[in-house]
Design a protein around this motif. Structure first.
Motif, short mmCIF file in Angstrom:
data_model
loop_
_atom_site.label_atom_id
_atom_site.label_comp_id
_atom_site.label_asym_id
_atom_site.label_seq_id
_atom_site.Cartn_x
_atom_site.Cartn_y
_atom_site.Cartn_z
N GLU A 294 0.83 -1.19 0.00
CA GLU A 294 0.00 0.00 0.00
C GLU A 294 0.87 1.25 0.00
O GLU A 294 1.46 1.62 1.00
CB GLU A 294 -0.90 0.00 1.23
CG GLU A 294 -1.88 1.13 1.25
CD GLU A 294 -2.69 1.15 2.52
OE1 GLU A 294 -3.37 2.16 2.74
OE2 GLU A 294 -2.62 0.20 3.30
N ALA B 149 -0.14 4.41 -0.71
CA ALA B 149 -0.84 5.55 -0.11
C ALA B 149 -0.67 5.56 1.41
O ALA B 149 -0.47 6.62 2.02
CB ALA B 149 -2.31 5.52 -0.47
N GLY B 150 -0.72 4.40 2.02
CA GLY B 150 -0.54 4.33 3.47
C GLY B 150 0.87 4.73 3.89
O GLY B 150 1.06 5.40 4.91
N VAL C 224 2.90 6.77 2.23
CA VAL C 224 3.05 8.22 2.04
C VAL C 224 2.33 8.97 3.14
O VAL C 224 2.84 9.94 3.69
CB VAL C 224 2.53 8.63 0.63
CG1 VAL C 224 2.46 10.13 0.50
CG2 VAL C 224 3.39 8.02 -0.45
N GLU C 225 1.14 8.52 3.50
CA GLU C 225 0.36 9.19 4.55
C GLU C 225 1.04 9.10 5.91
O GLU C 225 1.09 10.08 6.65
CB GLU C 225 -1.03 8.58 4.62
CG GLU C 225 -1.97 9.33 5.54
CD GLU C 225 -3.38 8.77 5.50
OE1 GLU C 225 -4.12 9.06 6.45
OE2 GLU C 225 -3.72 8.07 4.54
N TRP D 48 3.97 11.50 5.89
CA TRP D 48 3.52 12.88 6.00
C TRP D 48 3.10 13.19 7.44
O TRP D 48 3.42 14.24 7.98
CB TRP D 48 2.36 13.14 5.05
CG TRP D 48 1.71 14.46 5.28
CD1 TRP D 48 0.49 14.70 5.78
CD2 TRP D 48 2.29 15.76 5.05
NE1 TRP D 48 0.25 16.04 5.89
CE2 TRP D 48 1.34 16.71 5.43
CE3 TRP D 48 3.51 16.18 4.56
CZ2 TRP D 48 1.58 18.07 5.34
CZ3 TRP D 48 3.74 17.54 4.46
CH2 TRP D 48 2.78 18.46 4.85
#
Length: 114
Positions: free
Chosen positions: A33, A35-36, A38-39, A42
């Protein structure tokens, strides 16, 4: 067949460019994953970014704008003494930018969402 030095250099450069173009055009596939990841990165860096911007970036911008404002006011005054007319536009714009950058940390983070 004997090649000259210039031809050898051109061939080496051409091969280097082709190899570099090939290496830069390879597709990278991500497993898992993305997106996970990167999140989470961040979320971990969000506080540090806010602290650096508040304690380093804004003060540097404020000092630069203050110096520019005082220099422009001095040069405008010298022009006033020389020509008898004071030009307000540049000092007013610099003052507006300085007041904007001085108050930006108060509302910027609510706009950005941090």
């Amino acid at each position: 067949m004997k090649l000259s030095k210039r031809t050898k250099k051109i061939m080496i450069a051409a091969v280097s460019v082709i190899v570099l173009a090939f290496l830069c055009s390879l597709t990278a596939f991500a497993d898992g994953e993305v997106a996970g990841a990167v999140e989470s990165t961040w979320n971990a860096a969000k506080g540090q970014i806010k602290t650096i911007v508040n304690n380093v970036v804004f003060p540097v911008v404020d000092v630069i704008l203050a110096i520019l404002l005082f220099v422009k006011i001095a040069t405008s005054y010298m022009d006033y003494r020389k020509h008898g007319q004071f030009e307000w536009t540049a000092p007013a714009i610099l003052f507006g930018c300085l007041s904007f950058s001085l108050t930006a940390p108060l509302y910027l983070w609510s706009i950005v969402g941090l």
